[in-house]
Design a protein around this motif. Structure first.
Motif, PDB file in Angstrom:
ATOM      1  N   ALA A 189       0.817  -1.215   0.000  1.00  0.00           N
ATOM      2  CA  ALA A 189       0.000   0.000   0.000  1.00  0.00           C
ATOM      3  C   ALA A 189       0.852   1.268   0.000  1.00  0.00           C
ATOM      4  N   LYS A 190       2.098   1.151  -0.325  1.00  0.00           N
ATOM      5  CA  LYS A 190       2.993   2.309  -0.328  1.00  0.00           C
ATOM      6  C   LYS A 190       2.519   3.348  -1.349  1.00  0.00           C
ATOM      7  N   PRO A 191       2.512   4.632  -0.967  1.00  0.00           N
ATOM      8  CA  PRO A 191       2.146   5.681  -1.941  1.00  0.00           C
ATOM      9  C   PRO A 191       2.993   5.562  -3.204  1.00  0.00           C
ATOM     10  N   LEU A 192       2.363   5.758  -4.327  1.00  0.00           N
ATOM     11  CA  LEU A 192       2.957   5.450  -5.623  1.00  0.00           C
ATOM     12  C   LEU A 192       4.287   6.151  -5.855  1.00  0.00           C
ATOM     13  N   VAL A 290      -3.996  14.506  -2.517  1.00  0.00           N
ATOM     14  CA  VAL A 290      -4.145  13.312  -3.353  1.00  0.00           C
ATOM     15  C   VAL A 290      -5.633  13.039  -3.519  1.00  0.00           C
ATOM     16  N   GLN A 291      -6.043  12.803  -4.766  1.00  0.00           N
ATOM     17  CA  GLN A 291      -7.455  12.600  -5.072  1.00  0.00           C
ATOM     18  C   GLN A 291      -7.760  11.137  -5.360  1.00  0.00           C
ATOM     19  N   PRO A 292      -8.993  10.699  -5.072  1.00  0.00           N
ATOM     20  CA  PRO A 292      -9.396   9.345  -5.471  1.00  0.00           C
ATOM     21  C   PRO A 292      -9.280   9.183  -6.983  1.00  0.00           C
ATOM     22  N   GLY A 293      -8.847   8.027  -7.419  1.00  0.00           N
ATOM     23  CA  GLY A 293      -8.729   7.772  -8.847  1.00  0.00           C
ATOM     24  C   GLY A 293      -7.503   8.381  -9.489  1.00  0.00           C
ATOM     25  N   SER A 294      -6.554   8.845  -8.678  1.00  0.00           N
ATOM     26  CA  SER A 294      -5.348   9.470  -9.220  1.00  0.00           C
ATOM     27  C   SER A 294      -4.236   8.464  -9.500  1.00  0.00           C
ATOM     28  N   GLY A 295      -4.493   7.201  -9.229  1.00  0.00           N
ATOM     29  CA  GLY A 295      -3.459   6.186  -9.379  1.00  0.00           C
ATOM     30  C   GLY A 295      -2.799   5.838  -8.064  1.00  0.00           C
ATOM     31  N   GLU A 296      -3.019   6.658  -7.039  1.00  0.00           N
ATOM     32  CA  GLU A 296      -2.506   6.368  -5.705  1.00  0.00           C
ATOM     33  C   GLU A 296      -3.418   5.347  -5.018  1.00  0.00           C
ATOM     34  N   PRO A 297      -2.908   4.641  -4.005  1.00  0.00           N
ATOM     35  CA  PRO A 297      -3.780   3.734  -3.244  1.00  0.00           C
ATOM     36  C   PRO A 297      -4.984   4.490  -2.696  1.00  0.00           C
ATOM     37  N   ASP A 298      -6.118   3.810  -2.632  1.00  0.00           N
ATOM     38  CA  ASP A 298      -7.352   4.474  -2.194  1.00  0.00           C
ATOM     39  C   ASP A 298      -7.220   5.091  -0.804  1.00  0.00           C
ATOM     40  N   TRP A 299      -6.475   4.433   0.079  1.00  0.00           N
ATOM     41  CA  TRP A 299      -6.366   4.919   1.451  1.00  0.00           C
ATOM     42  C   TRP A 299      -5.684   6.285   1.526  1.00  0.00           C
ATOM     43  N   LEU A 442      -0.313  11.801   6.253  1.00  0.00           N
ATOM     44  CA  LEU A 442      -1.514  10.966   6.287  1.00  0.00           C
ATOM     45  C   LEU A 442      -2.787  11.783   6.079  1.00  0.00           C
ATOM     46  N   PRO A 443      -3.857  11.149   5.612  1.00  0.00           N
ATOM     47  CA  PRO A 443      -5.154  11.833   5.573  1.00  0.00           C
ATOM     48  C   PRO A 443      -5.573  12.233   6.985  1.00  0.00           C
ATOM     49  N   GLY A 444      -6.550  13.117   7.080  1.00  0.00           N
ATOM     50  CA  GLY A 444      -6.980  13.610   8.380  1.00  0.00           C
ATOM     51  C   GLY A 444      -7.761  12.604   9.191  1.00  0.00           C
ATOM     52  N   VAL A 445      -7.979  12.951  10.460  1.00  0.00           N
ATOM     53  CA  VAL A 445      -8.783  12.139  11.381  1.00  0.00           C
ATOM     54  C   VAL A 445     -10.198  12.717  11.357  1.00  0.00           C
ATOM     55  N   LYS A 446     -11.161  11.925  10.913  1.00  0.00           N
ATOM     56  CA  LYS A 446     -12.497  12.453  10.651  1.00  0.00           C
ATOM     57  C   LYS A 446     -13.243  12.859  11.917  1.00  0.00           C
ATOM     58  N   ASP A 447     -13.165  12.032  12.965  1.00  0.00           N
ATOM     59  CA  ASP A 447     -13.900  12.315  14.201  1.00  0.00           C
ATOM     60  C   ASP A 447     -13.235  11.588  15.368  1.00  0.00           C
ATOM     61  N   GLU A 448     -13.874  11.626  16.544  1.00  0.00           N
ATOM     62  CA  GLU A 448     -13.301  11.047  17.753  1.00  0.00           C
ATOM     63  C   GLU A 448     -13.129   9.528  17.674  1.00  0.00           C
ATOM     64  N   ASP A 450     -12.150   7.950  14.927  1.00  0.00           N
ATOM     65  CA  ASP A 450     -11.141   7.679  13.910  1.00  0.00           C
ATOM     66  C   ASP A 450      -9.746   7.838  14.516  1.00  0.00           C
ATOM     67  N   TYR A 451      -8.718   7.432  13.784  1.00  0.00           N
ATOM     68  CA  TYR A 451      -7.343   7.660  14.245  1.00  0.00           C
ATOM     69  C   TYR A 451      -6.412   7.754  13.047  1.00  0.00           C
ATOM     70  N   LEU A 452      -5.272   8.356  13.248  1.00  0.00           N
ATOM     71  CA  LEU A 452      -4.291   8.538  12.186  1.00  0.00           C
ATOM     72  C   LEU A 452      -3.848   7.192  11.607  1.00  0.00           C
ATOM     73  N   GLY A 453      -3.857   7.096  10.276  1.00  0.00           N
ATOM     74  CA  GLY A 453      -3.385   5.880   9.622  1.00  0.00           C
ATOM     75  C   GLY A 453      -4.385   4.731   9.596  1.00  0.00           C
ATOM     76  N   ARG A 454      -5.610   4.957  10.028  1.00  0.00           N
ATOM     77  CA  ARG A 454      -6.602   3.875  10.050  1.00  0.00           C
ATOM     78  C   ARG A 454      -6.809   3.292   8.651  1.00  0.00           C
ATOM     79  N   THR A 455      -6.984   4.154   7.673  1.00  0.00           N
ATOM     80  CA  THR A 455      -7.264   3.662   6.317  1.00  0.00           C
ATOM     81  C   THR A 455      -6.085   2.847   5.771  1.00  0.00           C
ATOM     82  N   LEU A 456      -4.873   3.206   6.140  1.00  0.00           N
ATOM     83  CA  LEU A 456      -3.697   2.450   5.708  1.00  0.00           C
ATOM     84  C   LEU A 456      -3.677   1.053   6.324  1.00  0.00           C
ATOM     85  N   LEU A 457      -3.935   0.948   7.618  1.00  0.00           N
ATOM     86  CA  LEU A 457      -3.934  -0.369   8.268  1.00  0.00           C
ATOM     87  C   LEU A 457      -5.078  -1.235   7.760  1.00  0.00           C
TER      88      LEU A 457
END
Length: 461
Positions: A189-192, A290-299, A442-448, A450-457
């Motif tokens: 899942a490494k950024p492209l 980074v935008q969805p569909g840019s070729g980067e991993p979705d997370w 990393l992307p932001g933390v949406k709410d209480e 959520d946590y940093l890096g959740r989408t990556l894990l």
């Protein structure tokens, strides 16, 4: 006359009143009353000596009088009083689609700290990310420091006092290329475009100032707030993070009427001219996020590539360079920041009308960095630098320069392309990059919840 002497004092602790009176008699009549100032000297010295000796015969009244006298002589506004500010309660939001400290207006103090991750497995890595999230959320909000049994180490360093002020603090977490190895299963899942920073032709990179598994950027109104936040995180992650290198920086504070001007670097020129407008959401979506569909991993959507460069300035050499040459190297007027064919910093140079570089030299810094041609818009970056000063080098020169920080959605099209254009520029005679690295914020933390890096894990579970 007998000396004022405490029987339990050492010989150096007593004061001979006769000698003091004789000193007074040189300019005053012996029968004249002792002046109030002189009396305070005698009383303060005698009582101080007895108190210092711990004499058991000292009357309580004398002790109280000495304390009252000392209290009355303290100035109302002591030199060591803490400076005051009405900015200590400024807060930035922590939760949202993007991390703070990227588009957030730059405050006066910044710090970059790079770490090696000591976590042994994914569960410990997840624990680290949870801990970072919890501590950052608290530090940015501020509040009462925790209290524990005094027999244990205090939970807070105490350098800000018992009440933690937010002080406009932002904390931004980014990951280095080295974290995406085989330790935690993150490699797929490494950024492209995330790579280890390589040496450019003018670099003199020092190993101990480069790279890292995890990078944390601290920004606030004061350096002490950044230091407090760093120490808090180090204290709460003792078996999970090891500090690799750090660099602190500042920017000069401007009066309100000049706040729309870019801050100056240690070469005396404004640093930030022609920066993309952080208030333009559509532009930031294209340049920074980074935008969805840019070729980067979705997370990775909502994150951004972060470049850090510690660039030393040879200020002694620069200060001996004629002003005309300095301005020619940059392509701007030093006083106003205006391009040579403009009047203000905001004016856009017209290179199309100057194809041979008679107005703005073809190798001027601003022209190489942004030629303003048809493809230039594809290579924009958002700069957020600080000045740094690290004392004196071994050769006796000032060790200072620019803590360069930039964000972009595409590392290759952004910083790497711009830096390749700058290779060989005249400014290189006065600067030398010595450290830094490439990271992915990393992307932001949406709410209480959520946590940093959740989408990556979750993407690599």
């Amino acid at each position: 006359m007998l000396p004022i002497l405490a029987s339990c004092a050492t010989p150096l602790d007593w004061i001979d009143e006769t000698e003091l009176m004789e000193e007074d008699n040189k300019s005053h009549d012996r029968n004249a009353p002792i002046s109030p100032g002189r009396r305070r000297l005698l009383l303060g010295a005698g009582v101080g000596a007895i108190a210092a000796a711990g004499c058991p015969f000292m009357p309580q009244a004398a002790s109280a009088a000495a304390q009252a006298l000392a209290a009355s002589e303290l100035p109302g506004d002591a030199v060591t009083n803490a400076p005051e500010s009405d900015k200590t309660q400024e807060r930035q939001p922590f939760y949202g689609p993007h991390q703070p400290g990227i588009l957030t207006p730059r405050p006066a103090a910044g710090m970059i700290a790079s770490f090696d991750v000591l976590a042994r497995d994914r569960s410990e890595l997840e624990k680290l990310l949870h801990t970072l999230t919890e501590r950052i959320a608290f530090l940015m909000q501020g509040g009462k420091a925790s209290q524990l049994d005094p027999k244990f180490p205090p939970p807070d360093s105490g350098i800000l006092g018992p009440d933690i002020i937010p002080d406009n603090l932002t904390v931004t977490v980014a990951l280095g290329d080295s974290l995406f190895d085989n330790r935690f299963g993150l490699k797929p899942a490494k950024p492209l475009r995330l790579t280890r920073m390589k040496r450019f032709p003018n670099d003199a990179l020092e190993k101990e100032l480069c790279h890292g598994d995890l990078l944390i950027q601290f920004c606030s109104n004061t350096p002490d707030t950044n230091i407090h936040a760093l120490r808090d995180i180090v204290k709460n992650t003792p078996s999970l993070l090891l500090l690799r290198w750090k660099q602190e920086g500042t920017v000069p504070v401007q009066p309100p009427k000049r706040a729309d001007e870019s801050a100056r670097n240690f070469l005396g020129f404004r640093d930030g001219s022609a920066n993309p407008d952080a208030g333009d959401n559509a532009l930031m979506s294209r340049v920074v996020w980074v935008q969805p569909g840019s070729g980067e991993p979705d997370w990775a959507a909502g994150g951004t590539y972060q470049v850090v460069r510690i660039i030393r300035n040879f200020v002694e050499r620069w200060d001996r360079t004629p002003l005309q040459e300095q301005e020619t190297i940059f392509g701007r007027r030093k006083e106003s920041g205006a391009p040579f064919d403009g009047k203000t910093e905001a004016d856009v140079p017209n290179y199309a009308a100057d194809p041979d570089g008679k107005v703005t030299p073809l190798d001027a810094h601003i022209r190489l960095a942004n030629p303003r041609d048809k493809t230039a818009e594809q290579h924009l970056i958002l700069r957020r630098p600080f000045n740094y000063s690290n004392g004196i080098s071994k050769s006796g020169q000032l060790e200072m320069g620019l803590l360069f920080i930039a964000f972009q959605a595409d590392l290759e099209k952004g910083f790497i392309t711009v830096q390749k254009r700058l290779d060989g520029e005249p400014l290189e005679e006065y600067i030398k990059p010595v450290g830094g690295g490439f990271f992915f914020a990393l992307p932001g933390v949406k709410d209480e919840k959520d946590y940093l890096g959740r989408t990556l894990l979750e993407a690599t579970a």
